[in-house]
Design a protein around this motif. Structure first.
Motif, PDB file in Angstrom:
ATOM      1  N   PRO A  51       0.818  -1.215   0.000  1.00 11.50           N
ATOM      2  CA  PRO A  51       0.000   0.000   0.000  1.00 11.50           C
ATOM      3  C   PRO A  51       0.851   1.264   0.000  1.00 11.50           C
ATOM      4  O   PRO A  51       1.879   1.349   0.681  1.00 11.50           O
ATOM      5  CB  PRO A  51      -0.809  -0.128   1.292  1.00 11.50           C
ATOM      6  CG  PRO A  51      -0.896  -1.594   1.525  1.00 11.50           C
ATOM      7  CD  PRO A  51       0.432  -2.146   1.086  1.00 11.50           C
ATOM      8  N   LEU A  52       0.399   2.247  -0.782  1.00 10.77           N
ATOM      9  CA  LEU A  52       1.102   3.519  -0.905  1.00 10.77           C
ATOM     10  C   LEU A  52       0.201   4.667  -0.473  1.00 10.77           C
ATOM     11  O   LEU A  52      -1.022   4.532  -0.426  1.00 10.77           O
ATOM     12  CB  LEU A  52       1.538   3.741  -2.361  1.00 10.77           C
ATOM     13  CG  LEU A  52       2.441   2.686  -2.996  1.00 10.77           C
ATOM     14  CD1 LEU A  52       2.692   3.031  -4.458  1.00 10.77           C
ATOM     15  CD2 LEU A  52       3.761   2.569  -2.239  1.00 10.77           C
ATOM     16  N   ILE A 129      -2.523  -8.173  -5.454  1.00 10.12           N
ATOM     17  CA  ILE A 129      -3.745  -7.379  -5.637  1.00 10.12           C
ATOM     18  C   ILE A 129      -4.897  -8.337  -5.956  1.00 10.12           C
ATOM     19  O   ILE A 129      -5.835  -8.000  -6.665  1.00 10.12           O
ATOM     20  CB  ILE A 129      -3.590  -6.279  -6.714  1.00 10.12           C
ATOM     21  CG1 ILE A 129      -3.002  -6.844  -8.008  1.00 10.12           C
ATOM     22  CG2 ILE A 129      -2.722  -5.144  -6.195  1.00 10.12           C
ATOM     23  CD1 ILE A 129      -2.917  -5.812  -9.129  1.00 10.12           C
ATOM     24  N   ASN A 130      -4.777  -9.554  -5.413  1.00 10.48           N
ATOM     25  CA  ASN A 130      -5.833 -10.554  -5.472  1.00 10.48           C
ATOM     26  C   ASN A 130      -6.276 -10.897  -6.890  1.00 10.48           C
ATOM     27  O   ASN A 130      -7.474 -11.087  -7.156  1.00 10.48           O
ATOM     28  CB  ASN A 130      -7.031 -10.083  -4.626  1.00 10.48           C
ATOM     29  CG  ASN A 130      -6.667  -9.919  -3.158  1.00 10.48           C
ATOM     30  OD1 ASN A 130      -6.128 -10.835  -2.538  1.00 10.48           O
ATOM     31  ND2 ASN A 130      -6.898  -8.736  -2.610  1.00 10.48           N
ATOM     32  N   GLY A 131      -5.313 -10.956  -7.798  1.00  8.25           N
ATOM     33  CA  GLY A 131      -5.606 -11.345  -9.171  1.00  8.25           C
ATOM     34  C   GLY A 131      -6.490 -10.374  -9.927  1.00  8.25           C
ATOM     35  O   GLY A 131      -7.117 -10.746 -10.923  1.00  8.25           O
ATOM     36  N   GLN A 132      -6.535  -9.130  -9.475  1.00  5.89           N
ATOM     37  CA  GLN A 132      -7.447  -8.165 -10.072  1.00  5.89           C
ATOM     38  C   GLN A 132      -6.761  -7.206 -11.050  1.00  5.89           C
ATOM     39  O   GLN A 132      -7.247  -6.105 -11.296  1.00  5.89           O
ATOM     40  CB  GLN A 132      -8.145  -7.368  -8.974  1.00  5.89           C
ATOM     41  CG  GLN A 132      -9.011  -8.227  -8.074  1.00  5.89           C
ATOM     42  CD  GLN A 132      -9.909  -7.390  -7.194  1.00  5.89           C
ATOM     43  OE1 GLN A 132     -10.941  -6.895  -7.605  1.00  5.89           O
ATOM     44  NE2 GLN A 132      -9.477  -7.216  -5.957  1.00  5.89           N
ATOM     45  N   ASN A 133      -5.667  -7.636 -11.617  1.00  5.34           N
ATOM     46  CA  ASN A 133      -4.919  -6.778 -12.532  1.00  5.34           C
ATOM     47  C   ASN A 133      -5.794  -6.246 -13.654  1.00  5.34           C
ATOM     48  O   ASN A 133      -5.820  -5.039 -13.925  1.00  5.34           O
ATOM     49  CB  ASN A 133      -3.728  -7.552 -13.107  1.00  5.34           C
ATOM     50  CG  ASN A 133      -2.806  -8.083 -12.034  1.00  5.34           C
ATOM     51  OD1 ASN A 133      -3.214  -8.918 -11.238  1.00  5.34           O
ATOM     52  ND2 ASN A 133      -1.569  -7.622 -11.998  1.00  5.34           N
ATOM     53  N   SER A 134      -6.525  -7.129 -14.318  1.00  5.65           N
ATOM     54  CA  SER A 134      -7.350  -6.710 -15.454  1.00  5.65           C
ATOM     55  C   SER A 134      -8.468  -5.773 -15.015  1.00  5.65           C
ATOM     56  O   SER A 134      -8.776  -4.787 -15.700  1.00  5.65           O
ATOM     57  CB  SER A 134      -7.939  -7.929 -16.163  1.00  5.65           C
ATOM     58  OG  SER A 134      -6.935  -8.696 -16.775  1.00  5.65           O
ATOM     59  N   ASP A 216      -5.181   4.445  -5.346  1.00  5.07           N
ATOM     60  CA  ASP A 216      -6.361   4.183  -4.524  1.00  5.07           C
ATOM     61  C   ASP A 216      -6.979   2.832  -4.886  1.00  5.07           C
ATOM     62  O   ASP A 216      -7.319   2.034  -4.000  1.00  5.07           O
ATOM     63  CB  ASP A 216      -7.392   5.299  -4.718  1.00  5.07           C
ATOM     64  CG  ASP A 216      -8.641   5.076  -3.887  1.00  5.07           C
ATOM     65  OD1 ASP A 216      -8.538   5.064  -2.641  1.00  5.07           O
ATOM     66  OD2 ASP A 216      -9.733   4.895  -4.473  1.00  5.07           O
ATOM     67  N   LEU A 217      -7.102   2.542  -6.179  1.00  6.17           N
ATOM     68  CA  LEU A 217      -7.624   1.247  -6.617  1.00  6.17           C
ATOM     69  C   LEU A 217      -6.729   0.101  -6.141  1.00  6.17           C
ATOM     70  O   LEU A 217      -7.221  -0.930  -5.654  1.00  6.17           O
ATOM     71  CB  LEU A 217      -7.722   1.199  -8.136  1.00  6.17           C
ATOM     72  CG  LEU A 217      -8.888   1.912  -8.822  1.00  6.17           C
ATOM     73  CD1 LEU A 217      -8.739   1.770 -10.334  1.00  6.17           C
ATOM     74  CD2 LEU A 217     -10.231   1.352  -8.369  1.00  6.17           C
ATOM     75  N   LEU A 218      -5.429   0.270  -6.305  1.00  7.28           N
ATOM     76  CA  LEU A 218      -4.483  -0.774  -5.894  1.00  7.28           C
ATOM     77  C   LEU A 218      -4.556  -1.025  -4.391  1.00  7.28           C
ATOM     78  O   LEU A 218      -4.521  -2.185  -3.943  1.00  7.28           O
ATOM     79  CB  LEU A 218      -3.061  -0.379  -6.303  1.00  7.28           C
ATOM     80  CG  LEU A 218      -2.775  -0.391  -7.801  1.00  7.28           C
ATOM     81  CD1 LEU A 218      -1.420   0.255  -8.083  1.00  7.28           C
ATOM     82  CD2 LEU A 218      -2.799  -1.818  -8.352  1.00  7.28           C
ATOM     83  N   ASN A 219      -4.655   0.030  -3.616  1.00  5.29           N
ATOM     84  CA  ASN A 219      -4.758  -0.117  -2.163  1.00  5.29           C
ATOM     85  C   ASN A 219      -6.027  -0.873  -1.786  1.00  5.29           C
ATOM     86  O   ASN A 219      -6.019  -1.748  -0.899  1.00  5.29           O
ATOM     87  CB  ASN A 219      -4.753   1.244  -1.480  1.00  5.29           C
ATOM     88  CG  ASN A 219      -3.387   1.909  -1.501  1.00  5.29           C
ATOM     89  OD1 ASN A 219      -2.378   1.267  -1.783  1.00  5.29           O
ATOM     90  ND2 ASN A 219      -3.350   3.199  -1.220  1.00  5.29           N
ATOM     91  N   ARG A 220      -7.124  -0.548  -2.446  1.00  5.66           N
ATOM     92  CA  ARG A 220      -8.403  -1.199  -2.154  1.00  5.66           C
ATOM     93  C   ARG A 220      -8.361  -2.679  -2.539  1.00  5.66           C
ATOM     94  O   ARG A 220      -8.847  -3.542  -1.795  1.00  5.66           O
ATOM     95  CB  ARG A 220      -9.537  -0.466  -2.881  1.00  5.66           C
ATOM     96  CG  ARG A 220      -9.839   0.893  -2.267  1.00  5.66           C
ATOM     97  CD  ARG A 220     -10.506   1.838  -3.256  1.00  5.66           C
ATOM     98  NE  ARG A 220     -11.758   1.321  -3.783  1.00  5.66           N
ATOM     99  CZ  ARG A 220     -12.430   1.903  -4.784  1.00  5.66           C
ATOM    100  NH1 ARG A 220     -11.960   3.010  -5.354  1.00  5.66           N
ATOM    101  NH2 ARG A 220     -13.566   1.381  -5.205  1.00  5.66           N
ATOM    102  N   ASN A 222      -5.656  -4.532  -2.769  1.00  7.04           N
ATOM    103  CA  ASN A 222      -4.724  -5.159  -1.837  1.00  7.04           C
ATOM    104  C   ASN A 222      -5.403  -5.471  -0.501  1.00  7.04           C
ATOM    105  O   ASN A 222      -5.099  -6.483   0.142  1.00  7.04           O
ATOM    106  CB  ASN A 222      -3.521  -4.236  -1.618  1.00  7.04           C
ATOM    107  CG  ASN A 222      -2.542  -4.779  -0.603  1.00  7.04           C
ATOM    108  OD1 ASN A 222      -2.559  -4.384   0.563  1.00  7.04           O
ATOM    109  ND2 ASN A 222      -1.675  -5.677  -1.018  1.00  7.04           N
ATOM    110  N   ALA A 223      -6.359  -4.624  -0.109  1.00  5.58           N
ATOM    111  CA  ALA A 223      -7.068  -4.822   1.161  1.00  5.58           C
ATOM    112  C   ALA A 223      -8.197  -5.839   1.044  1.00  5.58           C
ATOM    113  O   ALA A 223      -8.842  -6.170   2.040  1.00  5.58           O
ATOM    114  CB  ALA A 223      -7.626  -3.490   1.652  1.00  5.58           C
ATOM    115  N   GLY A 224      -8.449  -6.334  -0.181  1.00  5.36           N
ATOM    116  CA  GLY A 224      -9.448  -7.378  -0.342  1.00  5.36           C
ATOM    117  C   GLY A 224     -10.713  -6.980  -1.066  1.00  5.36           C
ATOM    118  O   GLY A 224     -11.579  -7.827  -1.322  1.00  5.36           O
TER     119      GLY A 224
END
Length: 273
Positions: A51-52, A129-134, A216-220, A222-224
């Motif tokens: 997280p950044l 990032i829970n496989g949510q790259n796309s 913000d998207l990446l942090n979210r 990463n948090a699940g």
């Protein structure tokens, strides 16, 4: 060990000079390690995200030169290199200057906006990032297309280190309606009455805005949080209607097969163009 520019370029593109001449070693833009054991990112490898601070990343993007793609890519990679990621040292090896080509829609061609080019280039190599790259890439594109940008709240302007006086250089904000640079800037020009030549502050803030949103998207993620279920991660209702006939595996009658999630009606009206 010091290397000159020619040697550095040789390593980056995966070429090795043998006694008999130059020999192509592989298809990847980056090999796992070079001949001296120095780490280099391998095709398909994923680096651990951490997280950044979205505002600090946006500020760094705003302060970074080299065009929109470099601003976003350099800012996020640099922050990850200084983060708590177990791969921080690996992020530090990434030559962010490679993103310099993306300015003004790829060296001034007005095609894909460098902010989005950077998003794809970065998110494609991230893990944790829970496989949510796309889904995150899709959400970044849809946000850019449909939102009034750049961000213009007093909090954001202060956070990135800009001023109200510089807001006069931006003029009005605008909606791109497309991931294309030329559409984004043309709509801004129409709204603000300013030409492309005066886009500097506007585009610096746009890069900061996109860096903020991407982090913000990446942090979210990463948090699940499941980004893929968000409306912002999906094509618009209009685009989905087009896809129902212009499918990837099947089409309606003689309709052309189309693979895209971008807004259709920005460029296409009905079935005639």
């Amino acid at each position: 060990m010091s290397i000159n520019r020619r040697q550095a370029l040789t390593q980056i593109i995966g070429l090795s000079t043998a006694a008999a001449g130059a020999t192509l070693l592989g298809t990847s833009a980056f090999a796992a390690t070079d001949a001296d054991g120095n780490y280099r990112l391998e095709l398909g490898e994923k680096l651990k995200y951490a997280p950044l601070d979205a505002m600090l990343t946006a500020k760094l993007a705003y302060e970074t030169g080299g065009g929109c793609m470099h601003q976003v890519f350099h800012a996020i990679v640099t922050m990850l290199a200084a983060s708590g990621s177990v791969d921080a040292s690996k992020f530090a090896t990434i030559p962010t200057a490679l993103a310099g080509y993306g300015w003004a829609g790829v060296v001034g061609q007005g095609t894909l906006c460098g902010n989005l080019n950077a998003a794809g280039m970065l998110i494609n190599i991230l893990d944790d990032i829970n496989g949510q790259n796309s889904a995150i890439i899709g959400a970044s594109f849809r946000y850019y297309e449909t939102n009034d940008l750049p961000l213009s709240s007093a909090e954001f302007i202060a956070g990135i280190g800009s001023t109200d006086a510089k807001s006069l250089e931006v003029g009005k904000t605008s909606i791109a309606n497309s991931p294309l640079c030329h559409s984004s800037i043309s709509n801004w020009s129409a709204a603000s009455g300013k030409p492309f030549a005066l886009k500097g502050e506007r585009c610096k803030r746009l890069s900061a805005s996109m860096a903020f949103y991407i982090v913000d998207l990446l942090n979210r993620a990463n948090a699940g949080e499941d980004i893929s279920v968000l409306a912002e991660a999906k094509p618009s209702v209009e685009a989905q209607a087009c896809q129902s006939c212009h499918g990837v595996t099947e089409t309606m009658g003689s309709a052309a097969s189309v693979k895209t999630d971008m807004e259709c009606t920005t460029c296409h009206t009905g079935h005639y163009n």
